[in-house]
Write a protein that holds these residues in place. Structure first.
Motif, mmCIF file in Angstrom:
data_model
loop_
_atom_site.group_PDB
_atom_site.id
_atom_site.type_symbol
_atom_site.label_atom_id
_atom_site.label_comp_id
_atom_site.label_asym_id
_atom_site.label_seq_id
_atom_site.Cartn_x
_atom_site.Cartn_y
_atom_site.Cartn_z
ATOM 1 N N MET A 156 0.874 -1.182 0.000
ATOM 2 C CA MET A 156 0.000 0.000 0.000
ATOM 3 C C MET A 156 0.913 1.235 0.000
ATOM 4 O O MET A 156 2.021 1.179 0.532
ATOM 5 C CB MET A 156 -0.880 -0.022 1.258
ATOM 6 N N VAL A 157 0.439 2.330 -0.594
ATOM 7 C CA VAL A 157 1.247 3.544 -0.711
ATOM 8 C C VAL A 157 0.445 4.747 -0.223
ATOM 9 O O VAL A 157 -0.715 4.927 -0.632
ATOM 10 C CB VAL A 157 1.697 3.788 -2.176
ATOM 11 N N ILE A 158 1.047 5.555 0.634
ATOM 12 C CA ILE A 158 0.410 6.794 1.092
ATOM 13 C C ILE A 158 1.293 7.967 0.657
ATOM 14 O O ILE A 158 2.485 8.005 0.995
ATOM 15 C CB ILE A 158 0.198 6.783 2.628
ATOM 16 N N LEU A 159 0.703 8.885 -0.105
ATOM 17 C CA LEU A 159 1.451 10.036 -0.639
ATOM 18 C C LEU A 159 1.165 11.252 0.243
ATOM 19 O O LEU A 159 0.063 11.813 0.203
ATOM 20 C CB LEU A 159 1.026 10.302 -2.083
ATOM 21 N N ASP A 160 2.144 11.662 1.031
ATOM 22 C CA ASP A 160 1.942 12.778 1.963
ATOM 23 C C ASP A 160 3.186 13.670 1.973
ATOM 24 O O ASP A 160 3.687 14.046 3.022
ATOM 25 C CB ASP A 160 1.651 12.228 3.376
ATOM 26 N N SER A 161 3.679 13.967 0.747
ATOM 27 C CA SER A 161 4.887 14.818 0.686
ATOM 28 C C SER A 161 4.517 16.194 0.150
ATOM 29 O O SER A 161 3.747 16.918 0.793
ATOM 30 C CB SER A 161 5.977 14.129 -0.143
ATOM 31 N N ASN A 162 5.024 16.533 -1.007
ATOM 32 C CA ASN A 162 4.666 17.801 -1.655
ATOM 33 C C ASN A 162 3.267 17.625 -2.261
ATOM 34 O O ASN A 162 3.039 16.691 -3.024
ATOM 35 C CB ASN A 162 5.720 18.077 -2.737
ATOM 36 N N HIS A 163 2.340 18.529 -1.929
ATOM 37 C CA HIS A 163 0.939 18.315 -2.302
ATOM 38 C C HIS A 163 0.497 19.083 -3.545
ATOM 39 O O HIS A 163 -0.708 19.255 -3.767
ATOM 40 C CB HIS A 163 0.027 18.675 -1.125
ATOM 41 N N THR A 164 1.441 19.561 -4.374
ATOM 42 C CA THR A 164 0.992 20.181 -5.629
ATOM 43 C C THR A 164 0.400 19.089 -6.524
ATOM 44 O O THR A 164 0.764 17.911 -6.426
ATOM 45 C CB THR A 164 2.149 20.860 -6.395
ATOM 46 N N LYS A 165 -0.499 19.503 -7.400
ATOM 47 C CA LYS A 165 -1.141 18.546 -8.307
ATOM 48 C C LYS A 165 -0.074 17.808 -9.127
ATOM 49 O O LYS A 165 -0.146 16.585 -9.284
ATOM 50 C CB LYS A 165 -2.108 19.304 -9.227
ATOM 51 N N GLN A 166 0.916 18.550 -9.642
ATOM 52 C CA GLN A 166 1.924 17.934 -10.503
ATOM 53 C C GLN A 166 2.756 16.911 -9.735
ATOM 54 O O GLN A 166 3.015 15.804 -10.224
ATOM 55 C CB GLN A 166 2.837 19.008 -11.117
ATOM 56 N N HIS A 167 3.166 17.289 -8.522
ATOM 57 C CA HIS A 167 4.007 16.354 -7.754
ATOM 58 C C HIS A 167 3.229 15.083 -7.419
ATOM 59 O O HIS A 167 3.753 13.971 -7.550
ATOM 60 C CB HIS A 167 4.542 17.010 -6.474
ATOM 61 N N VAL A 168 1.980 15.251 -7.008
ATOM 62 C CA VAL A 168 1.170 14.072 -6.667
ATOM 63 C C VAL A 168 0.932 13.225 -7.924
ATOM 64 O O VAL A 168 0.997 11.992 -7.878
ATOM 65 C CB VAL A 168 -0.156 14.490 -5.986
ATOM 66 N N ALA A 213 -5.252 15.590 -8.858
ATOM 67 C CA ALA A 213 -4.340 14.589 -9.434
ATOM 68 C C ALA A 213 -4.961 13.200 -9.342
ATOM 69 O O ALA A 213 -4.884 12.406 -10.298
ATOM 70 C CB ALA A 213 -3.002 14.623 -8.702
ATOM 71 N N ALA A 214 -5.611 12.905 -8.209
ATOM 72 C CA ALA A 214 -6.214 11.576 -8.022
ATOM 73 C C ALA A 214 -7.358 11.354 -9.007
ATOM 74 O O ALA A 214 -7.501 10.270 -9.576
ATOM 75 C CB ALA A 214 -6.702 11.433 -6.586
ATOM 76 N N ARG A 215 -8.185 12.402 -9.215
ATOM 77 C CA ARG A 215 -9.304 12.291 -10.159
ATOM 78 C C ARG A 215 -8.797 12.012 -11.574
ATOM 79 O O ARG A 215 -9.300 11.125 -12.264
ATOM 80 C CB ARG A 215 -10.126 13.594 -10.166
ATOM 81 N N GLU A 216 -7.780 12.779 -11.987
ATOM 82 C CA GLU A 216 -7.242 12.589 -13.344
ATOM 83 C C GLU A 216 -6.597 11.213 -13.483
ATOM 84 O O GLU A 216 -6.732 10.555 -14.517
ATOM 85 C CB GLU A 216 -6.224 13.697 -13.663
#
Ligand SMILES: C[S@@+](CC[C@H](N)C(=O)[O-])C[C@H]1O[C@@H](n2cnc3c(N)ncnc32)[C@H](O)[C@@H]1O
Length: 253
Positions: A156-168, A213-216
């Motif tokens: 499982m992966v949790i993304l909680d770093s830089n929260h810009t759309k591009q980075h995510v 980012a998640a939606r796209e």
């Protein structure tokens, strides 16, 4: 939007483009008030006021509990988290894995400050935690992370770093291949979309946020479904997480 709480009349009056009077004890009123509580809590740095087993954890308690519900159900062999900060979330996940007798954690951060590294490495949960320092989307860092996953392990992966759309979006592209069926990759902190007008917010957060980012990503990857994980217990009439992680949970089908 104007919200007027009348505890004598037991109503919540919502004035926006139109005017609506809701029973104060309705689900709709609870959700509107919770949303305000969430936004104002962020302004007060409420999510920056907790620790897990001695390490500061920058999360809302409901998000901590909801994540626990998912981890206990999915029981991944490896949890990868980008964004370590003080290490509280890594310690949280490791402590759950220790209690479950299964699972370990890999944490990535662009800067692991020496005092944080020292405290995480000295922690009771340290044997279950691997720290990797570097940009989470740099190919050599992604490869290092992947090298900690053995063949056949669930991830499982949790993304909680830089929260810009591009980075995510870049993190989703880099890590989704590691996620195993039934497990998740989570784009946290989409609540930024509600915080753009807040004193500590930024105007572009209306679109420049992890949920976008998640939606796209979901639209382009039919193998992933963007959905709130089901609650394992619910005797309430409520159905929605009160969360800083809206439209965050991408389940691999
Ligand atoms: C919100 S904090 C993480 C909070 C932590 N997960 C917790 O729950 O306590 C975000 C972290 O992301 C890190 N970060 C920012 N940009 C990054 C990047 N490009 N790669 C990896 N980490 C990054 C920051 O250094 C910071 O420590």
């Amino acid at each position: 939007m104007k919200l007027e709480i009348d505890t004598h009349a037991n109503t919540l009056t919502v004035t926006d483009t139109d005017r609506q009077v809701l029973p104060l004890d309705s689900d709709a009123a609870f959700e509107l008030m919770s949303q305000q509580w969430l936004v104002q809590g962020w302004n007060r740095k409420y999510p920056y006021s907790f620790a897990w087993m001695g390490r500061p954890i920058i999360q809302l308690p409901e998000d901590i509990v909801r994540t626990q519900e998912v981890l206990y159900r999915v029981k991944p062999d490896v949890l990868i988290e980008t964004g370590v900060a003080h290490g509280g979330s890594l310690v949280l996940y490791a402590s759950l894995f220790k209690a479950m007798g299964k699972g370990r954690v890999v944490g990535v951060d662009i800067e692991i400050r020496p005092h944080n590294r020292k405290a995480i490495e000295a922690h009771e949960m340290a044997p279950l935690i691997t720290l990797i320092e570097g940009n989470s989307v740099a190919p050599d860092i992604v490869a290092q992370v992947a090298s900690h996953v053995r063949a056949g392990e669930s991830v499982m992966v949790i993304l909680d770093s830089n929260h810009t759309k591009q980075h995510v979006a870049d993190e989703l592209a880099a890590y989704h291949g590691l996620v195993t069926p039934g497990s998740y990759i989570v784009a946290t902190d989409g609540s930024m979309q509600w915080l753009a007008d807040s004193p500590r917010g930024q105007k572009d957060w209306t679109w420049n946020n992890p949920s976008e980012a998640a939606r796209e990503f979901a639209a382009a990857h039919p193998g992933f479904v963007l959905e709130q994980p089901a609650w394992p217990f619910n005797e309430s009439t409520l159905t929605k997480n009160i969360t800083h992680w809206p439209e965050a949970w991408l389940r691999k089908v």
